[in-house]
Design an enzyme around this catalytic site. Structure first.
Site, short mmCIF file in Angstrom:
data_model
loop_
_atom_site.label_atom_id
_atom_site.label_comp_id
_atom_site.label_asym_id
_atom_site.label_seq_id
_atom_site.Cartn_x
_atom_site.Cartn_y
_atom_site.Cartn_z
N LYS A 81 24.39 -37.52 -17.24
CA LYS A 81 24.20 -38.51 -16.19
C LYS A 81 22.79 -39.11 -16.27
O LYS A 81 21.81 -38.40 -16.51
CB LYS A 81 24.41 -37.81 -14.85
CG LYS A 81 24.50 -38.66 -13.62
CD LYS A 81 24.88 -37.75 -12.44
CE LYS A 81 25.13 -38.52 -11.17
NZ LYS A 81 25.58 -37.60 -10.08
N SER A 156 29.24 -39.23 -7.73
CA SER A 156 28.51 -40.23 -8.48
C SER A 156 28.43 -39.95 -9.98
O SER A 156 27.89 -40.76 -10.73
CB SER A 156 27.09 -40.35 -7.92
OG SER A 156 26.41 -39.10 -8.04
N SER A 180 29.56 -35.00 -5.72
CA SER A 180 29.47 -35.82 -6.93
C SER A 180 29.79 -35.09 -8.22
O SER A 180 29.85 -35.70 -9.29
CB SER A 180 28.09 -36.46 -7.03
OG SER A 180 27.92 -37.41 -6.00
#
Length: 474
Positions: A81, A156, A180
């Protein structure tokens, strides 16, 4: 050869590189090609570092030939990420505002993966500043679910989840402030664990909410998730919130099963109605655990609505403190979904925030006494709704979007606020052939136990092969 490499799970790939059946260079080339191709098509890939990655892979192959291994993940290529700092590299955080931000240090979790031998090949797209559970991002392009590109990945950790589901990488790091890791794991058919608060360092990871942020892995199997968690867990002097408890061997008990364990199936007090197909699928998975020797009783979840309200208050206050100057100076550079979740925090009083924080310890005490006095684990759906379409949820930052986001994360926030370990494991497909996740929650630092239960689900239900492999074209 490329497809064969990419189809391997993390532990299978690590074993193949360790024995010489696959070279690190071959694996890294396969991952880079997949992320540049299918990864771009899925809006998963942010940026890649091929020169660095291939040079590291060549060194790993040379070291293996000399009989030296760096660790359990020697030569395994991974991507993460776009919020985990690598010194000297851009960490864009899914934003325009940070699109040229150069990281001043390397995140502790990446340092530990480096020591375990993993190769960092680049960064994956995410929700702007990690504030959102649907995956929408107008800046980078919303990542598409590998099962159905018209549906959301969840957020996310959006790019990372679809990259693992599509067979482009074997595992990835995510963050979980309000779901997330677990929401994308549920929607993308992966195992994702939010560890106990304090088990894994957040140093060098983009902050969103210091009292709610957690870092953990998404992978294809519980064993793979345990391997990554093993590498990154433990006290860090750079993060004062990390625990000094000895780190258990997370892979050691995965085969023990759940015989003798007491499960509480949370069926009421949830503050929402669970989709009937999801409910039926979760019940079937729980019965498989009962067949494996666990006992189960149904009961109410403790104070879900109250805890969710407090968690949202704290999240909005803390992320507002992080981004207040950005909003004042560069409001037009935010996507509407981010502003919709962030701006209420600017109106909160210090009294409300401090009162909420003071309630956290007593709330954890009360929850554990109520929920774990006669149970070892809580089981319930990860998400109460089926995976939405991107178009149906792309409503900007209006009330409909906020309501949708809250509905998706309704069953998630309790373990963030209380810092409890929670894993999502895939248990089937809904009517649209999209994955369904079972959530397993444990006492503080019962991370090994929740992974053990997840492994039992996998054995009882048979291997859950991500459908993304059929779509990847690799």
């Amino acid at each position: 050869m490329s497809h064969a490499i990419l189809s391997l799970s993390l532990h299978e790939l690590a074993d193949a590189i360790r024995t010489g059946a696959v070279s690190s260079v071959e694996a890294t080339e396969a991952v880079l090609t997949a992320l540049e191709g299918r990864g771009r098509a899925l809006n998963a890939t942010a940026r890649l570092w091929p020169d660095y990655a291939l040079a590291e892979a060549a060194r790993c192959d040379q070291e293996r030939a000399q009989g030296r291994l760096r660790g359990a993940l020697h030569g395994v290529p991974l991507a993460h990420k776009d919020m985990f700092y690598r010194e000297g590299e851009i960490a864009g955080q899914g934003s325009v505002i940070r699109s040229e931000f150069v990281a001043p240090r390397t995140a502790t979790v990446l340092q530990r993966l480096d020591r375990a031998g993993a190769i960092d090949v680049g960064r994956l797209n995410m929700v702007e500043f990690a504030l959102g559970v649907t995956g929408h991002n107008n800046h980078t392009g919303t990542p598409k679910n590998a099962y159905d590109p018209e549906r959301i990945t969840g957020g996310s950790t959006s790019g990372g989840s679809t990259a693992v589901a599509a067979g482009l990488i074997a595992a990835t790091l995510g963050s979980d402030t309000g779901g997330s890791i677990r929401i994308p794991a549920s929607f993308c058919g992966l195992v994702g664990i939010k560890p106990t608060y304090g088990l894994v360092s957040r140093a060098g990871a983009m902050p969103l909410s210091f009292s709610l942020d957690h870092v953990g892995p998404l992978a294809r199997t519980s064993r793979d998730a345990a391997l990554v968690l093993q590498a990154i867990a433990g006290h860090d002097p750079d993060d004062s919130t990390t625990s000094r408890r000895p780190v258990p061997v997370f892979t050691a008990g995965l085969e023990r099963g759940v015989a003798g364990l007491r499960l509480l199936h949370a069926t009421s007090g949830l503050g929402c109605t669970v989709d009937p197909l999801i409910d039926a699928t979760v019940r079937q998975a729980i019965q498989a655990l009962v067949a494996d020797g666990a006992t189960v009783r149904e009961g109410a979840m403790e104070r879900v609505e109250q805890i969710n309200a407090i968690r949202r208050l704290v999240l909005m206050a803390e992320c507002g403190a992080v981004h207040r100057a950005h909003v004042q100076q560069r409001r037009a550079d935010f996507v509407p979904q981010t502003l919709a979740r962030m701006e209420p925090g600017f109106a909160l009083s210090a009294v409300d925030y401090i009162s909420a924080m003071r309630s956290r310890g007593p709330a954890l005490d009360a929850f554990c006494k109520a929920m774990f006095s006669e149970a070892d684990l809580i089981v319930l759906p990860t998400c109460p709704v089926q995976t939405p379409r991107i178009a149906d949820t792309d409503t900007g930052g209006d009330a409909t979007f906020v309501a949708t986001a809250n509905a998706i994360g309704q069953l998630i926030g309790v373990s963030n606020w209380l810092g409890l370990p929670a894993v999502s494991v895939p248990v089937g497909l809904d009517g649209n052939h999209m994955p369904i996740g079972l959530q397993i929650i444990g006492r503080p630092f019962a991370d090994a136990l929740v992974l053990r239960a997840a492994a039992a689900v996998e054995r009882a239900q048979g291997a859950f092969r991500p459908a993304g492999f059929a779509l990847s074209g690799t």
